[in-house]
Design a protein around this motif. Structure first.
Motif, PDB file in Angstrom:
ATOM      1  N   GLU A 191      18.309  75.148  15.510  1.00 48.81           N
ATOM      2  CA  GLU A 191      18.626  73.922  14.770  1.00 48.81           C
ATOM      3  C   GLU A 191      17.739  72.769  15.236  1.00 48.81           C
ATOM      4  O   GLU A 191      17.245  71.973  14.413  1.00 48.81           O
ATOM      5  CB  GLU A 191      20.105  73.579  14.962  1.00 48.81           C
ATOM      6  CG  GLU A 191      21.077  74.591  14.364  1.00 48.81           C
ATOM      7  CD  GLU A 191      20.997  74.658  12.844  1.00 48.81           C
ATOM      8  OE1 GLU A 191      20.500  73.702  12.223  1.00 48.81           O
ATOM      9  OE2 GLU A 191      21.428  75.677  12.278  1.00 48.81           O
ATOM     10  N   LEU A 192      17.523  72.665  16.527  1.00 50.28           N
ATOM     11  CA  LEU A 192      16.687  71.587  17.055  1.00 50.28           C
ATOM     12  C   LEU A 192      15.249  71.737  16.573  1.00 50.28           C
ATOM     13  O   LEU A 192      14.610  70.747  16.171  1.00 50.28           O
ATOM     14  CB  LEU A 192      16.748  71.601  18.581  1.00 50.28           C
ATOM     15  CG  LEU A 192      15.922  70.545  19.331  1.00 50.28           C
ATOM     16  CD1 LEU A 192      16.287  69.131  18.873  1.00 50.28           C
ATOM     17  CD2 LEU A 192      16.124  70.695  20.834  1.00 50.28           C
ATOM     18  N   ASP A 193      14.736  72.945  16.587  1.00 54.13           N
ATOM     19  CA  ASP A 193      13.374  73.182  16.115  1.00 54.13           C
ATOM     20  C   ASP A 193      13.235  72.798  14.647  1.00 54.13           C
ATOM     21  O   ASP A 193      12.242  72.196  14.231  1.00 54.13           O
ATOM     22  CB  ASP A 193      13.003  74.651  16.320  1.00 54.13           C
ATOM     23  CG  ASP A 193      11.535  74.936  16.059  1.00 54.13           C
ATOM     24  OD1 ASP A 193      10.706  74.033  16.259  1.00 54.13           O
ATOM     25  OD2 ASP A 193      11.217  76.058  15.640  1.00 54.13           O
ATOM     26  N   ASN A 194      14.246  73.138  13.837  1.00 53.27           N
ATOM     27  CA  ASN A 194      14.211  72.766  12.419  1.00 53.27           C
ATOM     28  C   ASN A 194      14.169  71.250  12.238  1.00 53.27           C
ATOM     29  O   ASN A 194      13.428  70.732  11.386  1.00 53.27           O
ATOM     30  CB  ASN A 194      15.429  73.336  11.688  1.00 53.27           C
ATOM     31  CG  ASN A 194      15.272  74.808  11.373  1.00 53.27           C
ATOM     32  OD1 ASN A 194      14.163  75.324  11.292  1.00 53.27           O
ATOM     33  ND2 ASN A 194      16.379  75.500  11.187  1.00 53.27           N
ATOM     34  N   VAL A 195      14.970  70.540  13.023  1.00 51.55           N
ATOM     35  CA  VAL A 195      14.991  69.080  12.916  1.00 51.55           C
ATOM     36  C   VAL A 195      13.632  68.490  13.295  1.00 51.55           C
ATOM     37  O   VAL A 195      13.108  67.598  12.616  1.00 51.55           O
ATOM     38  CB  VAL A 195      16.106  68.504  13.812  1.00 51.55           C
ATOM     39  CG1 VAL A 195      15.970  66.981  13.920  1.00 51.55           C
ATOM     40  CG2 VAL A 195      17.477  68.870  13.260  1.00 51.55           C
ATOM     41  N   VAL A 196      13.051  68.987  14.384  1.00 51.28           N
ATOM     42  CA  VAL A 196      11.732  68.493  14.814  1.00 51.28           C
ATOM     43  C   VAL A 196      10.702  68.704  13.714  1.00 51.28           C
ATOM     44  O   VAL A 196       9.905  67.805  13.393  1.00 51.28           O
ATOM     45  CB  VAL A 196      11.296  69.192  16.119  1.00 51.28           C
ATOM     46  CG1 VAL A 196       9.844  68.839  16.449  1.00 51.28           C
ATOM     47  CG2 VAL A 196      12.202  68.785  17.270  1.00 51.28           C
ATOM     48  N   GLN A 197      10.705  69.892  13.112  1.00 53.94           N
ATOM     49  CA  GLN A 197       9.737  70.183  12.060  1.00 53.94           C
ATOM     50  C   GLN A 197       9.951  69.296  10.830  1.00 53.94           C
ATOM     51  O   GLN A 197       8.993  68.830  10.212  1.00 53.94           O
ATOM     52  CB  GLN A 197       9.830  71.656  11.667  1.00 53.94           C
ATOM     53  CG  GLN A 197       9.355  72.606  12.756  1.00 53.94           C
ATOM     54  CD  GLN A 197       9.334  74.046  12.305  1.00 53.94           C
ATOM     55  OE1 GLN A 197       8.871  74.361  11.220  1.00 53.94           O
ATOM     56  NE2 GLN A 197       9.857  74.932  13.128  1.00 53.94           N
ATOM     57  N   GLN A 198      11.214  69.053  10.479  1.00 54.23           N
ATOM     58  CA  GLN A 198      11.505  68.201   9.322  1.00 54.23           C
ATOM     59  C   GLN A 198      11.053  66.765   9.579  1.00 54.23           C
ATOM     60  O   GLN A 198      10.461  66.116   8.700  1.00 54.23           O
ATOM     61  CB  GLN A 198      12.998  68.252   9.009  1.00 54.23           C
ATOM     62  CG  GLN A 198      13.461  69.581   8.435  1.00 54.23           C
ATOM     63  CD  GLN A 198      14.971  69.679   8.353  1.00 54.23           C
ATOM     64  OE1 GLN A 198      15.675  68.679   8.497  1.00 54.23           O
ATOM     65  NE2 GLN A 198      15.477  70.885   8.144  1.00 54.23           N
ATOM     66  N   LEU A 199      11.318  66.242  10.780  1.00 53.35           N
ATOM     67  CA  LEU A 199      10.904  64.877  11.102  1.00 53.35           C
ATOM     68  C   LEU A 199       9.386  64.752  11.117  1.00 53.35           C
ATOM     69  O   LEU A 199       8.823  63.775  10.620  1.00 53.35           O
ATOM     70  CB  LEU A 199      11.484  64.470  12.459  1.00 53.35           C
ATOM     71  CG  LEU A 199      13.008  64.312  12.528  1.00 53.35           C
ATOM     72  CD1 LEU A 199      13.443  64.007  13.953  1.00 53.35           C
ATOM     73  CD2 LEU A 199      13.485  63.219  11.585  1.00 53.35           C
ATOM     74  N   ALA A 200       8.745  65.754  11.684  1.00 55.18           N
ATOM     75  CA  ALA A 200       7.280  65.733  11.724  1.00 55.18           C
ATOM     76  C   ALA A 200       6.703  65.799  10.318  1.00 55.18           C
ATOM     77  O   ALA A 200       5.717  65.117  10.006  1.00 55.18           O
ATOM     78  CB  ALA A 200       6.765  66.896  12.570  1.00 55.18           C
ATOM     79  N   GLY A 201       7.322  66.586   9.450  1.00 54.03           N
ATOM     80  CA  GLY A 201       6.850  66.713   8.075  1.00 54.03           C
ATOM     81  C   GLY A 201       7.031  65.442   7.274  1.00 54.03           C
ATOM     82  O   GLY A 201       6.268  65.186   6.323  1.00 54.03           O
ATOM     83  N   ARG A 202       8.034  64.648   7.638  1.00 56.34           N
ATOM     84  CA  ARG A 202       8.264  63.387   6.924  1.00 56.34           C
ATOM     85  C   ARG A 202       7.380  62.266   7.444  1.00 56.34           C
ATOM     86  O   ARG A 202       7.381  61.172   6.882  1.00 56.34           O
ATOM     87  CB  ARG A 202       9.735  62.971   7.085  1.00 56.34           C
ATOM     88  CG  ARG A 202      10.715  63.843   6.320  1.00 56.34           C
ATOM     89  CD  ARG A 202      11.966  63.044   5.972  1.00 56.34           C
ATOM     90  NE  ARG A 202      12.514  62.346   7.113  1.00 56.34           N
ATOM     91  CZ  ARG A 202      13.682  62.651   7.696  1.00 56.34           C
ATOM     92  NH1 ARG A 202      14.390  63.686   7.261  1.00 56.34           N
ATOM     93  NH2 ARG A 202      14.128  61.943   8.710  1.00 56.34           N
ATOM     94  N   GLY A 203       6.695  62.522   8.563  1.00 61.63           N
ATOM     95  CA  GLY A 203       5.827  61.483   9.118  1.00 61.63           C
ATOM     96  C   GLY A 203       6.576  60.434   9.895  1.00 61.63           C
ATOM     97  O   GLY A 203       6.127  59.285   9.983  1.00 61.63           O
ATOM     98  N   ASP A 204       7.741  60.798  10.463  1.00 61.85           N
ATOM     99  CA  ASP A 204       8.496  59.845  11.286  1.00 61.85           C
ATOM    100  C   ASP A 204       7.725  59.509  12.558  1.00 61.85           C
ATOM    101  O   ASP A 204       6.686  60.107  12.858  1.00 61.85           O
ATOM    102  CB  ASP A 204       9.872  60.423  11.627  1.00 61.85           C
ATOM    103  CG  ASP A 204      10.815  60.387  10.430  1.00 61.85           C
ATOM    104  OD1 ASP A 204      10.986  59.306   9.860  1.00 61.85           O
ATOM    105  OD2 ASP A 204      11.359  61.447  10.061  1.00 61.85           O
ATOM    106  N   SER A 205       8.243  58.569  13.300  1.00 58.53           N
ATOM    107  CA  SER A 205       7.580  58.059  14.499  1.00 58.53           C
ATOM    108  C   SER A 205       7.069  59.198  15.372  1.00 58.53           C
ATOM    109  O   SER A 205       7.834  60.073  15.797  1.00 58.53           O
ATOM    110  CB  SER A 205       8.560  57.204  15.308  1.00 58.53           C
ATOM    111  OG  SER A 205       8.037  56.916  16.582  1.00 58.53           O
TER     112      SER A 205
END
Length: 226
Positions: A191-205
């Motif tokens: 779950e944590l890996d999925n969140v990291v990938q989603q945030l990175a894909g959205r261009g978050d900080s």
């Protein structure tokens, strides 16, 4: 946690795989069952040294190992060569839990079976029954997937293959020893890996994503085995 991975193989690839399996020599599946499970098992399997089994096992491992979802979920350390089974004519496998340790057929290495994987090759409309029924902390699920789909689930789960009353069910199955032994820890990491990938894909900080990614990798260091 139970994970379904769609389209590991295309329908066309599954058709070709089923044709190859149809050319192989099948044997009584009870030969590979433990002394308890042997009483529950009624199916056929390929010998792991069969040329067709060796060829297709390599194809299954290459395909799944290239899929980030499988790698993220399983965090594989060691993988046993995939095996192949066939259910027909009422064949079934009653409720059982897989042996905790299995021996690699080529190297003799002992491998802990943390995670089970089944890849379906037969079109589900071509056979009756044959559902994979899994019981775990999240309840009971009956799984009958399209050809080419895979299901990955904890090796600690009580499970069975329901009787195949018509047609033929062909599948691959194998076990993985994970870098992270506990299912609950693997679930959290997935779950944590999925969140990291989603945030990175959205261009978050970038700084925040980097810190969160660091937490992920430090948890693997804490929980992981080598």
């Amino acid at each position: 946690m139970i994970l379904v991975i769609p389209e590991v193989f295309s329908a066309e690839e599954c058709h070709a795989i089923c044709e190859r399996l149809g050319q192989a020599s099948w044997h009584d599946g009870r030969a590979t069952a433990g002394y308890v499970a042997v009483q529950q098992k009624s199916n056929e399997q390929l010998n792991v040294q069969d040329p067709v089994a060796i060829e297709l096992a390599q194809a299954v491992l290459q395909r799944l190992s290239s899929l980030p979802k499988f790698v993220s979920f399983a965090l594989p350390l060691k993988i046993l060569p995939p095996m192949f089974n066939r259910y027909q004519g009422g064949g079934a496998y009653g409720f059982h839990i897989d042996n905790a340790i299995r021996v690699h057929p080529q190297t003799g290495e002992r491998i802990r079976t943390d995670i089970s994987t089944t890849v379906f090759f037969s079109d589900p409309d071509s056979y009756e029954g044959g559902e994979l029924e899994i019981q775990d902390n999240y309840g009971t699920q009956r799984i009958k997937l399209p050809a080419g789909h895979a299901v990955v689930y904890p090796g600690t789960s009580l499970h069975r293959v329901c009787p195949v009353t018509q047609g033929e069910r062909l599948a691959a199955f194998f076990w993985t020893q994970s870098m992270v032994r506990e299912d609950s820890a693997r679930h959290s990491l997935y779950e944590l890996d999925n969140v990291v990938q989603q945030l990175a894909g959205r261009g978050d900080s970038v700084d925040e994503v980097t810190r969160l990614s660091g937490v992920y990798h430090n948890l693997i260091r804490q929980w992981g085995e080598t």
